[in-house]
Each structure stands twice: as C-alpha cells, then as structure tokens.
Write an enzyme that holds these catalytic residues in place. Structure first.
Site, PDB file in Angstrom:
ATOM      1  N   SER A 113      -3.557   6.590  -4.683  1.00 49.40           N
ATOM      2  CA  SER A 113      -4.134   5.941  -3.498  1.00 49.40           C
ATOM      3  C   SER A 113      -5.251   6.822  -2.944  1.00 49.40           C
ATOM      4  CB  SER A 113      -3.053   5.773  -2.433  1.00 49.40           C
ATOM      5  OG  SER A 113      -1.992   5.018  -2.962  1.00 49.40           O
ATOM      6  N   GLY A 159       0.835  -1.208   0.000  1.00 45.21           N
ATOM      7  CA  GLY A 159       0.000   0.000   0.000  1.00 45.21           C
ATOM      8  C   GLY A 159       0.863   1.248   0.000  1.00 45.21           C
ATOM      9  N   PHE A 166     -13.175  21.501  12.972  1.00 49.21           N
ATOM     10  CA  PHE A 166     -13.729  20.239  12.499  1.00 49.21           C
ATOM     11  C   PHE A 166     -14.640  19.691  13.582  1.00 49.21           C
ATOM     12  CE2 PHE A 166     -12.510  17.349   8.876  1.00 49.21           C
ATOM     13  CZ  PHE A 166     -12.297  18.365   7.971  1.00 49.21           C
ATOM     14  N   HIS A 197     -18.340   6.098   4.644  1.00 45.44           N
ATOM     15  CA  HIS A 197     -17.125   6.881   4.451  1.00 45.44           C
ATOM     16  C   HIS A 197     -15.856   6.212   4.964  1.00 45.44           C
ATOM     17  CE1 HIS A 197     -14.687  10.438   4.006  1.00 45.44           C
ATOM     18  NE2 HIS A 197     -14.486  10.559   5.301  1.00 45.44           N
ATOM     19  N   ALA A 207      -0.222   5.971   4.958  1.00 41.29           N
ATOM     20  CA  ALA A 207       0.340   5.054   5.950  1.00 41.29           C
ATOM     21  C   ALA A 207       1.517   4.295   5.350  1.00 41.29           C
ATOM     22  CB  ALA A 207      -0.737   4.084   6.433  1.00 41.29           C
ATOM     23  N   TRP A 239       1.080  -3.450  -9.010  1.00 47.70           N
ATOM     24  CA  TRP A 239       1.197  -4.862  -8.659  1.00 47.70           C
ATOM     25  C   TRP A 239       0.109  -5.148  -7.637  1.00 47.70           C
ATOM     26  CZ3 TRP A 239       5.792  -8.465  -8.654  1.00 47.70           C
ATOM     27  CH2 TRP A 239       6.682  -8.179  -9.701  1.00 47.70           C
ATOM     28  N   HIS A 291     -20.636   9.381   6.793  1.00 47.38           N
ATOM     29  CA  HIS A 291     -20.303  10.811   6.825  1.00 47.38           C
ATOM     30  C   HIS A 291     -21.590  11.611   6.612  1.00 47.38           C
ATOM     31  CE1 HIS A 291     -18.488  14.636   5.708  1.00 47.38           C
ATOM     32  NE2 HIS A 291     -17.306  14.168   6.053  1.00 47.38           N
ATOM     33  N   LEU A 309     -18.110  12.895  -1.662  1.00 51.17           N
ATOM     34  CA  LEU A 309     -17.969  13.592  -0.381  1.00 51.17           C
ATOM     35  C   LEU A 309     -17.976  15.109  -0.526  1.00 51.17           C
ATOM     36  CD1 LEU A 309     -17.240  13.185   2.706  1.00 51.17           C
ATOM     37  CD2 LEU A 309     -14.925  13.748   2.004  1.00 51.17           C
ATOM     38  N   GLU A 341     -16.160  17.904   5.541  1.00 46.99           N
ATOM     39  CA  GLU A 341     -16.608  18.487   6.809  1.00 46.99           C
ATOM     40  C   GLU A 341     -16.064  19.913   6.955  1.00 46.99           C
ATOM     41  OE1 GLU A 341     -16.732  15.683  10.039  1.00 46.99           O
ATOM     42  OE2 GLU A 341     -15.649  17.082  11.308  1.00 46.99           O
ATOM     43  N   ASP A 386      -8.841  -5.184   0.780  1.00 44.95           N
ATOM     44  CA  ASP A 386      -7.939  -6.304   0.456  1.00 44.95           C
ATOM     45  C   ASP A 386      -7.083  -6.726   1.654  1.00 44.95           C
ATOM     46  OD1 ASP A 386      -8.943  -5.199  -1.866  1.00 44.95           O
ATOM     47  OD2 ASP A 386      -7.080  -5.309  -2.994  1.00 44.95           O
ATOM     48  N   GLY A 408      -8.349  17.920   6.132  1.00 42.09           N
ATOM     49  CA  GLY A 408      -7.157  18.272   6.885  1.00 42.09           C
ATOM     50  C   GLY A 408      -6.696  17.203   7.843  1.00 42.09           C
ATOM     51  N   GLN A 410     -18.322   4.181   9.612  1.00 41.95           N
ATOM     52  CA  GLN A 410     -18.700   5.594   9.678  1.00 41.95           C
ATOM     53  C   GLN A 410     -19.494   6.046   8.454  1.00 41.95           C
ATOM     54  OE1 GLN A 410     -15.644   9.043   9.630  1.00 41.95           O
ATOM     55  NE2 GLN A 410     -16.599   9.087  11.638  1.00 41.95           N
ATOM     56  N   ARG A 453     -19.463  13.038  13.940  1.00 37.81           N
ATOM     57  CA  ARG A 453     -20.115  12.567  12.709  1.00 37.81           C
ATOM     58  C   ARG A 453     -21.281  11.627  12.954  1.00 37.81           C
ATOM     59  NH1 ARG A 453     -14.825  11.818   8.787  1.00 37.81           N
ATOM     60  NH2 ARG A 453     -14.618  14.056   8.445  1.00 37.81           N
ATOM     61  N   ARG A 510     -14.764   7.910  14.427  1.00 36.23           N
ATOM     62  CA  ARG A 510     -13.546   8.690  14.190  1.00 36.23           C
ATOM     63  C   ARG A 510     -13.885  10.168  14.034  1.00 36.23           C
ATOM     64  NH1 ARG A 510     -11.125  10.850   9.514  1.00 36.23           N
ATOM     65  NH2 ARG A 510     -12.496   9.774   8.052  1.00 36.23           N
ATOM     66  N   LEU A 511     -13.062  11.012  14.633  1.00 35.98           N
ATOM     67  CA  LEU A 511     -13.212  12.446  14.395  1.00 35.98           C
ATOM     68  C   LEU A 511     -12.627  12.777  13.032  1.00 35.98           C
ATOM     69  CD1 LEU A 511     -12.120  14.179  17.714  1.00 35.98           C
ATOM     70  CD2 LEU A 511     -14.405  13.489  16.992  1.00 35.98           C
TER      71      LEU A 511
HETATM   72  C1  LIG Z   1     -13.095  11.314  -0.048  1.00 38.20           C
HETATM   73  C2  LIG Z   1     -12.353  11.145   1.264  1.00 38.20           C
HETATM   74  C3  LIG Z   1     -11.944  12.249   1.976  1.00 38.20           C
HETATM   75  C4  LIG Z   1     -11.260  12.103   3.185  1.00 38.20           C
HETATM   76  N1  LIG Z   1     -10.848  13.217   3.874  1.00 38.20           N
HETATM   77  C5  LIG Z   1     -10.138  13.063   5.010  1.00 38.20           C
HETATM   78  C6  LIG Z   1      -9.616  14.194   5.696  1.00 38.20           C
HETATM   79  O1  LIG Z   1      -9.753  15.336   5.275  1.00 38.20           O
HETATM   80  N2  LIG Z   1      -8.918  13.993   6.833  1.00 38.20           N
HETATM   81  C7  LIG Z   1      -8.697  12.743   7.338  1.00 38.20           C
HETATM   82  O2  LIG Z   1      -8.047  12.615   8.373  1.00 38.20           O
HETATM   83  N3  LIG Z   1      -9.173  11.650   6.687  1.00 38.20           N
HETATM   84  C8  LIG Z   1      -9.870  11.784   5.538  1.00 38.20           C
HETATM   85  N4  LIG Z   1     -10.333  10.672   4.892  1.00 38.20           N
HETATM   86  C9  LIG Z   1      -9.912   9.343   5.356  1.00 38.20           C
HETATM   87  C10 LIG Z   1      -8.462   9.122   4.960  1.00 38.20           C
HETATM   88  O3  LIG Z   1      -8.202   9.757   3.735  1.00 38.20           O
HETATM   89  C11 LIG Z   1      -8.119   7.654   4.824  1.00 38.20           C
HETATM   90  O4  LIG Z   1      -8.549   6.952   5.960  1.00 38.20           O
HETATM   91  C12 LIG Z   1      -6.616   7.482   4.689  1.00 38.20           C
HETATM   92  O5  LIG Z   1      -6.112   8.317   3.681  1.00 38.20           O
HETATM   93  C13 LIG Z   1      -6.255   6.044   4.413  1.00 38.20           C
HETATM   94  O6  LIG Z   1      -4.880   5.983   4.152  1.00 38.20           O
HETATM   95  P1  LIG Z   1      -4.144   4.606   4.027  1.00 38.20           P
HETATM   96  O7  LIG Z   1      -2.714   4.926   3.793  1.00 38.20           O
HETATM   97  O8  LIG Z   1      -4.494   3.750   5.166  1.00 38.20           O
HETATM   98  O9  LIG Z   1      -4.778   3.916   2.733  1.00 38.20           O
HETATM   99  P2  LIG Z   1      -5.025   4.437   1.160  1.00 38.20           P
HETATM  100  O10 LIG Z   1      -4.613   5.823   1.019  1.00 38.20           O
HETATM  101  O11 LIG Z   1      -6.397   4.049   0.899  1.00 38.20           O
HETATM  102  O12 LIG Z   1      -3.998   3.529   0.394  1.00 38.20           O
HETATM  103  C14 LIG Z   1      -4.176   2.142   0.230  1.00 38.20           C
HETATM  104  C15 LIG Z   1      -3.061   1.598  -0.623  1.00 38.20           C
HETATM  105  O13 LIG Z   1      -3.113   0.181  -0.621  1.00 38.20           O
HETATM  106  C16 LIG Z   1      -2.898  -0.302  -1.928  1.00 38.20           C
HETATM  107  N5  LIG Z   1      -3.549  -1.611  -2.032  1.00 38.20           N
HETATM  108  C17 LIG Z   1      -4.768  -1.969  -1.565  1.00 38.20           C
HETATM  109  N6  LIG Z   1      -4.997  -3.262  -1.851  1.00 38.20           N
HETATM  110  C18 LIG Z   1      -3.902  -3.733  -2.482  1.00 38.20           C
HETATM  111  C19 LIG Z   1      -3.543  -4.984  -3.050  1.00 38.20           C
HETATM  112  N7  LIG Z   1      -4.358  -6.053  -3.016  1.00 38.20           N
HETATM  113  N8  LIG Z   1      -2.333  -5.098  -3.650  1.00 38.20           N
HETATM  114  C20 LIG Z   1      -1.500  -4.038  -3.718  1.00 38.20           C
HETATM  115  N9  LIG Z   1      -1.800  -2.832  -3.202  1.00 38.20           N
HETATM  116  C21 LIG Z   1      -2.977  -2.689  -2.602  1.00 38.20           C
HETATM  117  C22 LIG Z   1      -3.502   0.760  -2.819  1.00 38.20           C
HETATM  118  O14 LIG Z   1      -2.943   0.693  -4.106  1.00 38.20           O
HETATM  119  C23 LIG Z   1      -3.099   2.028  -2.067  1.00 38.20           C
HETATM  120  O15 LIG Z   1      -1.803   2.411  -2.463  1.00 38.20           O
HETATM  121  C24 LIG Z   1     -11.000  10.808   3.677  1.00 38.20           C
HETATM  122  C25 LIG Z   1     -11.402   9.700   2.944  1.00 38.20           C
HETATM  123  C26 LIG Z   1     -12.086   9.862   1.757  1.00 38.20           C
HETATM  124  C27 LIG Z   1     -12.525   8.630   1.023  1.00 38.20           C
END
Ligand SMILES: Cc1cc2nc3c(=O)[nH]c(=O)nc-3n(C[C@H](O)[C@H](O)[C@H](O)COP(=O)(O)OP(=O)(O)OC[C@H]3O[C@@H](n4cnc5c(N)ncnc54)[C@H](O)[C@@H]3O)c2cc1C
Length: 558
Positions: A40, A10, A114, A337, A14, A152, A229, A239, A242, A208, A48, A227, A273, A372-373
């Site tokens: 992603s 991923g 927020f 959300h 994160a 991949w 939203h 979306l 907020e 996944d 924010g 959650q 929320r 979650r906030l």
């Molecule tokens: C529209 C929207 C707006 C948001 N706004 C906010 C905000 O303003 N503030 C806030 O705090 N949170 C917000 N959130 C929540 C927050 O964005 C997400 O919880 C957070 O970004 C998740 O990050 P992550 O790194 O865990 O995963 P993601 O950013 O979802 O990344 C997942 C990664 O895993 C990879 N992956 C998944 N499955 C596989 C697989 N089988 N094989 C290979 N790769 C795989 C994908 O390619 C991707 O690179 C928002 C969410 C959404 C949907």
C-alpha cells in the site's frame, strides 16, 4: 456467502489500524486490498509522524495551533484537537507494538523538524517510517488472524434502502466477481495522486474509494485542496522527503540564493508546503529557476548524517536523477503529492450513508483543511483509522445481515464486463490517463484561475467519451491489469469532476488553492467547506461552515 461484520477496504495504515480496532471491539472483520497489504502507498512514507510528547515540554495545543495555521484555518478545530491529543498515546502504542523509532542521543524517542511547525515533533524511522509502521501493523493483523482478501479489487458499494451493506469485488487472480456482505464498510483506500501527472504517489493511488462513495451519493469535501510537495524530482515526480529540509538542506535558485528568505524569513525552507511550493513556482516563473526547477542542497549536512538519516534519498538521487546529493545540489520542483479533500466524515468516520465509514487519505474529517503539514497524514491515518474501526464495529454489533440478491449484483457486473471486453477501438486507458493527468497538472497545479479551470471542466465530457470507447488489449480474466487500469480510470474521472467543481466554486486563495484571479484569502465569504454531491440531476455544489473552537483566523506568516 462471504460475509463480515466489518469490511475494511484498503490495507494501508488507516485500513490496518481500523481493522485492528474493529477486531479488538469484538467484530468479525476482514480487509480487502487490491495489492498485497504492505505494498500500500503508506509503505512509501519517508519522513515521519507527528506527536507532541510532554516529556520534552511539547504540548498538544501547540501542535493543534500549527496544524490549524497550516490548514489556513480551513481545518475543523474539534477534529484537530482530537487528533493532536491522541497523537501521543497512538505513537506510544505503535512503539509498544514494535515500531523501532529512531532514538536521540539520550536514548529517548528522537525527533526531526518538519515544515510549518514551531518545534521538532516528527518521530521517524530513518527515511522509511511508513514501511516500518505498516509492517508492524501487518504483524498485528496476522496475529489477530484477521481475514485478508489480498489482491481483490472493489468495484462497487452495495447500498440498499439507504444503508451500505457490502461490496461487489473481483478476485484479481481469477477475474471472478463476488459479493461480500457486511454490516459496515470502512473505506481506507488512500488518495488519488495518479490523477495528476506527474505525482509522488504510487501507480495504485487512483481515488477508487473517493469515487465509490461519491457514486452512492456521499458528499466529498474541499476537493480543490490538492497538495503540491516542494521537493519532487523533475520529470518522474519521485519524492525527496521534507525530512531533508528538516535535517537542514537549503533551497537555492539559479543564482545560488536561498530565496526562501524573501518569502518566509523566519521559517525559511521549513515554512508550510503550500508556501514553499508557491515560492519555488514564483522563482521558476520569474526566470530564476533552472530548466523548470530549483535546487535542493544537502552537501553541508555531511556524509555521516546523510548515510544515517537520508540513505533512501541518497539512493533516489543516484537512481532517478544521476545526482550524488553528497557532492552536488539536486534539481527539484513542486509536484502533486496529497489530497486534503475527500469523503466527508464526522469524527467517528461516519459518512452520510449509514453503515459507510471512511478514514485516512480518502476521508476528510477535516484535520488538514487547505494544506496538510508534513507528517500529519500518518497521524491522521492511525488516529481516525482507530476511531472509525471502533465505531464501525459498534454499528455492526447486534445488527443482522441484510438479504441480498447476490446473483443480480454479479450478473450486472458480468454484463458490464462483457460490454467492455467486446469493444474494438484504438482508444486505450493509458493515453487517456496521461492526457487527463497532464491537464489536471496544468490547470489545477500550484496556481489556478477561472479560465483554466473552466477549460478543464469543459474537457471532462470529452475524457468521459473517450473512456466509454476505451477497449482492452488483454481479453483474458486472469490477473488482467489492463482491466484494472481501465476501471481505475473510471474512478479518476469522478474525482476530477469534484476537484474542478470545488476549485471553480472557491473564489479566494486559501492553502493549496492559489488563484491568480482571487489572490487573497477571504474569510468573510469563504471560511467555509465546499462540498460536491452527485445527484440524479448531476453534481451539486454546497457549502458548510468551518468548526472554530478557540483559534480565530489570523494572517498567516512564516
Ligand atoms: C512518497 C510519499 C511519502 C509520504 N511521506 C509521508 C510522511 O513521511 N509522513 C506523513 O504523514 N505522510 C506521508 N505521506 C502521505 C501518507 O503516506 C498517506 O497519506 C497515507 O499513507 C495514506 O494512507 P491510507 O491508509 O489512507 O492509504 P494507502 O496507504 O494509500 O492505502 C490504500 C489501500 O487501499 C487499497 N485500495 C485502493 N483502492 C482499492 C480498490 N478499488 N479495491 C481494493 N483495495 C483498494 C490499496 O490496495 C491499499 O491497500 C507520503 C505519501 C507519499 C506518496
């Protein structure tokens, strides 16, 4: 042989933060992502990231309290304390790496309000904060020369003698299957939004990693905490941040009433929320909505503020709803959300499988508890991404690679694929996915009850049977999205199982889990985490106490 000390699955916030930390700890690290890293879902984060900076009289304890109250006391307070104390340093690190956060009139880092928080502590880059941070972290990874397996797809985790030692993955461009050996694997695969229809999440967000961990016996925790939203567009589920309410937008019912005054007289539109979504749903259910929606009114914010801080929302309104938010209120409704639940980890990101770590939305450490906030998720991704990267590198340090019989793994997958490719039925992933998503939305939405959840549980074997019949239209191996969507559906079905079982188990209303048949929070019996673990005899549900440090549960009012 492809091999790395630490393999991060991923490339969202994160994953990138974890990879950077593991690299800085001296590990040979690689990232694998099913899409180009900056596509992603983190890229879509608008509003924010939270941090309590002391230069403006804020402090981490207030942030921790707001988070705990927001979680409806289900968050583990030791993890929340860690997240809130690290928030400031992490934010400043991001700034130093090059994220250009908005400034206030005095030139300091600016904040916006927020939901669910006593003060404005959300730092932002207009309404594309996630994109801004993601691009900067990607630059850092390129600078560090971290190997990226771009496009991949991870198919399965390899666990031998109880330890995670790599993955089986497919290069999407060719359809070839490979084993990547690793001393530790960090799952940073994000949420599962698309298991619900509609959802604010990108099409790629299909649970996944949660399913991969579940399949190898790692417990998932509090999966019933889904959650909704408060502000998503009707139909499409797109979306509206907020941040719009943070900047002062109002929620109105069909009579033009700011109905939140009846539900959360102090914080109004900026209650947490779960509270706002429930209030909206109640207005709609009691006939004070308009065609299944209520209205978000931004008109009084003025054209300048909208242009400067909510420009993306202005565009989204025009493109997806045909509404100019400067001139008229926009219809919105609660929509799926985020998943608070996820793979159970400790604060170092460890799951119960040695060598397997998780961070970000796929993990549950648990800082969000029942709700979650807003803007705490980006924070969670960088804080716990960072920490798990460091610990996964420590684990790998000095360890030898395990001997793996690569051919067996590859042949096993090829056999599965040839079975799948040879199916000739009319069943397609698309219809199953849609039916499953609608059922999840119907029975695991803002309000739930025993009867609905039991009927959903009873539907799952039928979905699995259909999935076992699903056949592909594209029989080629090169960039076969038909195949990818089908594989993702398999992951979604595993996630659905744990969500429904968690929901049935928790016989109370807490956070996002609002049961009409158990309308009250029940601390005596349910101040507990609910875990679901896959065993040879099927899924097993268990419970764990919540960690309380110094904030005792209180009645939750906004
Ligand atoms: C529209 C929207 C707006 C948001 N706004 C906010 C905000 O303003 N503030 C806030 O705090 N949170 C917000 N959130 C929540 C927050 O964005 C997400 O919880 C957070 O970004 C998740 O990050 P992550 O790194 O865990 O995963 P993601 O950013 O979802 O990344 C997942 C990664 O895993 C990879 N992956 C998944 N499955 C596989 C697989 N089988 N094989 C290979 N790769 C795989 C994908 O390619 C991707 O690179 C928002 C969410 C959404 C949907």
């Amino acid at each position: 042989m492809l091999e790395h000390d630490v393999l991060v699955v991923g490339a969202g916030l994160a994953g990138m933060r974890a990879a950077l930390a593991a690299h800085q700890s001296g590990a040979n690290v690689a990232i694998i992502s099913k899409v180009h890293p900056v596509r992603s879902h983190s890229n879509a984060a608008q509003g924010g990231i939270n941090a309590a900076l002391t230069d403006r009289g804020d402090n981490w304890e207030d942030h921790a309290f707001d988070t705990i109250k927001g979680s409806d006391y289900l968050g583990d307070q030791d993890a929340i304390e860690y997240m809130c104390t690290e928030a400031g340093p992490e934010l400043i690190d991001l700034e130093h790496m090059g994220v250009i956060f908005n400034r206030d009139d005095e030139g300091r880092l600016g904040t916006r309000a927020f939901g669910g928080q006593q003060r404005a502590r959300t730092f932002f880059v207009a309404d594309f904060t996630g994109q801004a941070i993601l691009h900067v972290l990607y630059e850092q990874l390129m600078k560090a020369d971290v190997r990226v397996y771009e496009e991949w797809f991870v198919l399965e985790l390899i666990v031998e003698e109880g330890e995670c030692c790599g993955v089986i993955a497919m290069e999407i461009a060719t359809g070839s299957v490979f084993v990547i050996r690793a001393k530790s694997v960090i799952l940073c695969t994000g949420g599962l939004g698309r298991l619900f229809e509609p959802s604010t999440n990108a099409l790629i967000v299909t649970g996944d990693g949660i399913a991969l961990a579940y399949q190898v016996g790692a417990p998932v925790m509090d999966m019933e905490m889904v959650q909704y939203h408060p502000t998503t567009l009707k139909g499409s589920g797109v979306l509206i941040t907020e941040g719009a309410r943070g900047e002062g937008a109002h929620l109105l019912n069909k009579d033009g009433e700011r109905f939140m005054q009846r539900y959360a007289p102090n914080m109004m539109e900026l209650a947490s929320r779960d509270v706002v979504s429930r209030s909206e749903q109640t207005e709609i259910d009691e006939g004070r909505g308009i065609d299944g929606c209520v209205l978000l009114d931004c008109r009084h914010l003025g054209e300048d503020l909208i242009a400067e801080r909510l420009s993306q929302i202005l565009e989204i309104g025009m493109d997806f709803a045909g509404v100019d938010i400067r001139k008229e209120p926009i219809p919105i409704q609660p929509g799926m959300h985020y998943i608070m639940g996820g793979i159970k980890t400790d604060m170092d990101g460890r799951t119960i499988v040695p060598g397997l770590y998780a961070a970000g939305e796929c993990a549950n450490v648990s800082v969000h508890g029942g709700n979650r906030l807003g803007a705490n998720s980006l924070l969670d991704t960088v804080v716990f991404g960072h920490r798990s990267g460091r610990h996964a590198a420590d684990w790998a340090n000095g360890k030898a690679y395990r001997d793996l019989n690569v051919d067996d793994y590859v042949d096993g997958k090829e056999k599965e694929f040839s079975d799948l490719f040879s199916r000739q039925t009319d069943e397609r992933w698309s219809q199953i996915r849609l039916d499953l998503g609608k059922a999840m939305d119907r029975y695991m939405g803002v309000y739930r009850d025993e009867e609905g959840m039991q009927s959903l549980l009873a539907m799952l074997p039928g979905f699995r049977e259909r999935f076992a019949q699903a056949s592909l239209q594209d029989k080629g191996r090169v960039f076969n999205t038909d195949l990818i969507f089908t594989l993702e559906l398999g992951f979604m079905l595993d996630c659905a199982e744990s969500i429904v079982l968690g929901g049935i188990e928790r016989k109370e209303s807490r956070g996002a889990h609002s049961r009409t048949d158990y309308p009250n929070r029940d601390d005596e019996n349910w101040l507990k985490h609910v875990l679901v673990t896959r065993t040879d005899d099927g899924p097993e549900v268990s419970q764990l106490p919540v960690t309380i440090t110094k904030w005792q549960p209180e009645e939750r009012k906004y």
